[in-house]
Design an enzyme around this catalytic site. Structure first.
Site, short mmCIF file in Angstrom:
data_model
loop_
_atom_site.label_atom_id
_atom_site.label_comp_id
_atom_site.label_asym_id
_atom_site.label_seq_id
_atom_site.Cartn_x
_atom_site.Cartn_y
_atom_site.Cartn_z
N SER A 50 3.53 29.30 5.91
CA SER A 50 4.13 28.28 6.58
C SER A 50 5.17 27.82 6.05
O SER A 50 6.10 26.94 6.98
CB SER A 50 2.94 26.95 6.53
OG SER A 50 2.65 26.74 4.96
N ASP A 226 3.19 16.18 1.99
CA ASP A 226 1.85 16.88 1.63
C ASP A 226 1.96 17.54 0.07
O ASP A 226 0.97 18.13 -0.36
CB ASP A 226 1.23 17.81 2.59
CG ASP A 226 2.34 19.10 2.83
OD1 ASP A 226 3.33 19.04 2.16
OD2 ASP A 226 2.12 19.89 3.80
N HIS A 229 5.04 21.49 1.39
CA HIS A 229 6.04 21.79 2.17
C HIS A 229 7.70 20.75 1.94
O HIS A 229 7.10 19.63 1.51
CB HIS A 229 5.88 21.63 3.70
CG HIS A 229 4.67 22.39 4.20
ND1 HIS A 229 3.43 22.10 4.20
CD2 HIS A 229 4.88 23.83 4.25
CE1 HIS A 229 2.85 23.32 4.45
NE2 HIS A 229 3.37 24.29 4.76
#
Length: 612
Positions: A50, A226, A229
């Site tokens: 991600s 979070d 990221h």
């Protein structure tokens, strides 16, 4: 040829506002047309997890700012610009394993077209899935050793970059990511650098280490949503009610209010009702801004409180002393000051619930909603109990701040008129930040806030709501009745305006620097108008050039705006000097300030007694 900037990928500093400054060279910000020209007939592949997907989206949006982050995130994502023949692919391989190796191995075959640029990297999934075990690190080393020769072979004909892992902000990580520590990430990075750099025995490796993202994350990861990221400000995004937009909003509202005052339009009820919404909108921003700060930062220290109180009150306190005016004469400053303290007390009292704490347990969100519900009950009680309100603010020394003409009725009326809007601002901030945290909103530059269907429906509802309020305000016949309804309905037009301004990506991405400039000095403009622009306690207009009203208003306005700007600068500079960050020094200065004001209060009381 050789790279013109040796330190582009490895050394430099993040200047903020999406600007990376390498050592010893300057970065060029590419326009869309320039980027397309550079990438004509090129194929770029991003392989990884991600975090690599974040880089993929940021890269693609240089070519096409309208590209949307949608679809299943755990799958391959293709992009192609047919006009310039640019192809960019994201290939979902969250672990360095056999699957990633097979993907890379295919490109090494002579019969297969190879990407011109390959950006690869992964590690956090290996840490997460195997709970940070040493065995997982050993397996990672084995796997990366097996793909290193393949990357080296590709690097002879293509540009190959290995992305080092960014640090995490451990306090913000959810429970199922707690095993992803910076210690583990450093170990994985060391393994990758060591193995990839030693993949060729006799020469320097052609695989380039991409550590820029890591260096940027060291400065920005604390603002991540979070903890894993990069925060959106490190990417090309425009947030709802961003700083430039709120400054613009304050700026044009303040100019409209100034015109309203100098033109004497308060006698026209529809205009009065719309101006009331502008005042309410300013208070809405007070609730939104201060709640967001405390919720995200968790900074309840005395330094923050003193900084805000000083900036709000410095000019007014000086004017009260010099011009012998009651504090309540400048009613808006007491209003925003009291509401700031209400927000602070609400959030600072036990239990202190902030975003970091709430991330790990949804129970804390419920706890915060209970706090807000209790605040609403207190507001309702004081709004419908004039006697209790007056008893509280008639107590000495509060009475010295909130009395006007011997009573606190004017203060009660002003407070009651916009009693719910600060609460609405706090609630809106909570909902917005919760949706942002869950990545429900699309805040990429140029992107609509929601899907096209939802965005269109919300825009339609917002326009109808905005016009409905204006029709109601224009048909108002009785000021007392309209004032009674105003606290409950003003939020309709405020929210409608926010949605109209922020749902379309193009509208959210632009702002007027002209109005934003005025927005930065809006408080000083409001206060200074009493003595520089208007006269006779706002009942008249200051006349500097008799007999020429047009020239008079031009000259007085120029002086008025210049003075407001300079006072704003002086206030900000003095706030840094008078309010030190060191708590012991700050407490000593607060003691001196308290002694000074106690002296003023005693002298005022003696003066009042001598008058009677």
């Amino acid at each position: 040829g050789n790279d013109s900037c040796e330190y582009l990928l490895s050394s430099g500093r993040f200047l903020g506002e999406k600007v990376w400054q390498p050592h010893s060279c300057m970065m060029h910000k590419y326009k869309i047309s320039e980027a397309k020209n550079c990438l004509v007939d090129k194929h770029i592949a991003f392989i990884g997890d991600s975090r690599i997907r974040q880089l993929f989206y940021s890269f693609v949006k240089i070519i096409n700012p309208q590209f949307k982050e949608e679809g299943n995130k755990h799958e391959n994502i293709p992009f192609e610009d047919r006009i310039s023949s640019v192809k960019v692919d994201f290939l979902w391989h969250p672990e360095v394993n056999g699957s990633m190796k097979q993907c890379i191995k295919v490109w090494t075959e002579d019969s297969v077209a190879k990407p011109h640029v390959i950006v690869a990297g992964a590690a956090t999934w290996s840490i997460k899935i195997h709970n940070g075990s040493n065995e997982a690190l050993s397996q990672y080393k084995t796997n990366i050793t097996s793909i290193a020769p393949l990357l080296e072979k590709l690097a002879k004909t293509s540009d190959v970059y290995w992305v080092l892992q960014d640090p995490v902000y451990e306090d913000l990580l959810s429970e199922n990511r707690k095993m992803i520590t910076n210690e583990k990430i450093d170990a994985y990075n060391e393994a990758a650098v060591s193995i990839l750099n030693s993949s060729t025995r006799n020469s320097k490796s052609n695989v380039k280490m991409f550590s820029v993202s890591k260096l940027i994350a060291q400065e920005t990861i604390m603002e991540s949503l979070d903890g894993l990221h990069l925060p959106e400000k490190s990417r090309e995004t425009t947030k709802v009610l961003n700083r430039e937009q709120t400054d613009e909003w304050k700026g044009w509202m303040q100019l409209v209010i100034l015109i309203y005052h100098i033109s004497g339009a308060s006698t026209f009820l529809p205009v009065y009702m719309h101006i009331r919404v502008l005042v309410a909108a300013y208070l809405f921003q007070t609730g939104y801004g201060h709640f967001s700060y405390f919720w995200i930062k968790g900074d309840f220290g005395i330094h923050r409180v003193c900084q805000v109180l000083f900036r709000l009150n410095f000019l007014v306190v000086v004017l009260c002393i010099v011009m012998d005016r009651p504090y309540q004469f400048y009613y808006f400053v007491p209003l925003v000051t009291v509401w700031f303290m209400v927000i602070y007390v609400t959030l600072a009292l036990w239990p202190q619930i902030i975003q970091k704490k709430a991330n790990g347990n949804c129970f804390w969100h419920f706890g915060l909603l209970l706090k807000l519900a209790f605040l609403l009950l207190c507001i309702c009680f004081l709004a419908y109990s004039q006697g209790a309100f007056e008893k509280i603010f008639s107590l000495w020394p509060l009475s010295k701040c909130f009395e006007l003409k011997g009573n606190v009725y004017e203060w009660w009326f002003r407070w009651r008129l916009d009693r719910y809007v600060v609460f609405h601002g706090m609630l809106f901030a909570f909902i917005y930040l919760a949706l942002q945290k869950r990545q429900v909103l699309s805040e990429g530059k140029g992107e609509p806030l929601f899907s096209n269907k939802i965005s269109n429906v919300l825009l339609f509802i917002s326009v109808v709501s905005f016009l409905t309020y204006s029709i109601w305000a224009s048909s108002c016949k009785n000021k007392a009745e309209c004032n009674e309804l105003h606290p409950s309905v003003s939020v309709v037009q405020i929210l409608a305006f926010i949605l109209i301004r922020n749902i379309p990506g193009y509208a959210r991405s632009i702002y007027s620097s002209f109005f934003a400039w005025f927005g930065k000095i809006s408080l000083e403009l409001f206060i200074c108008q009493y003595h520089i622009w208007l006269a006779a306690d706002t009942r008249g207009i200051l006349v500097l050039i008799p007999g020429n009203p047009t020239l008079n208003i031009i000259v007085s306005t120029f002086i008025f705006v210049c003075v407001a700007h300079e006072i704003s600068q002086i206030t900000n500079d003095l706030a840094q000097i008078i309010i030190p960050k060191d708590n012991s020094s700050l407490l000593k200065r607060l003691a001196c300030i308290a002694a000074f004001f106690c002296g003023l209060l005693i002298l005022s009381s003696i003066q009042d007694k001598s008058r009677h």
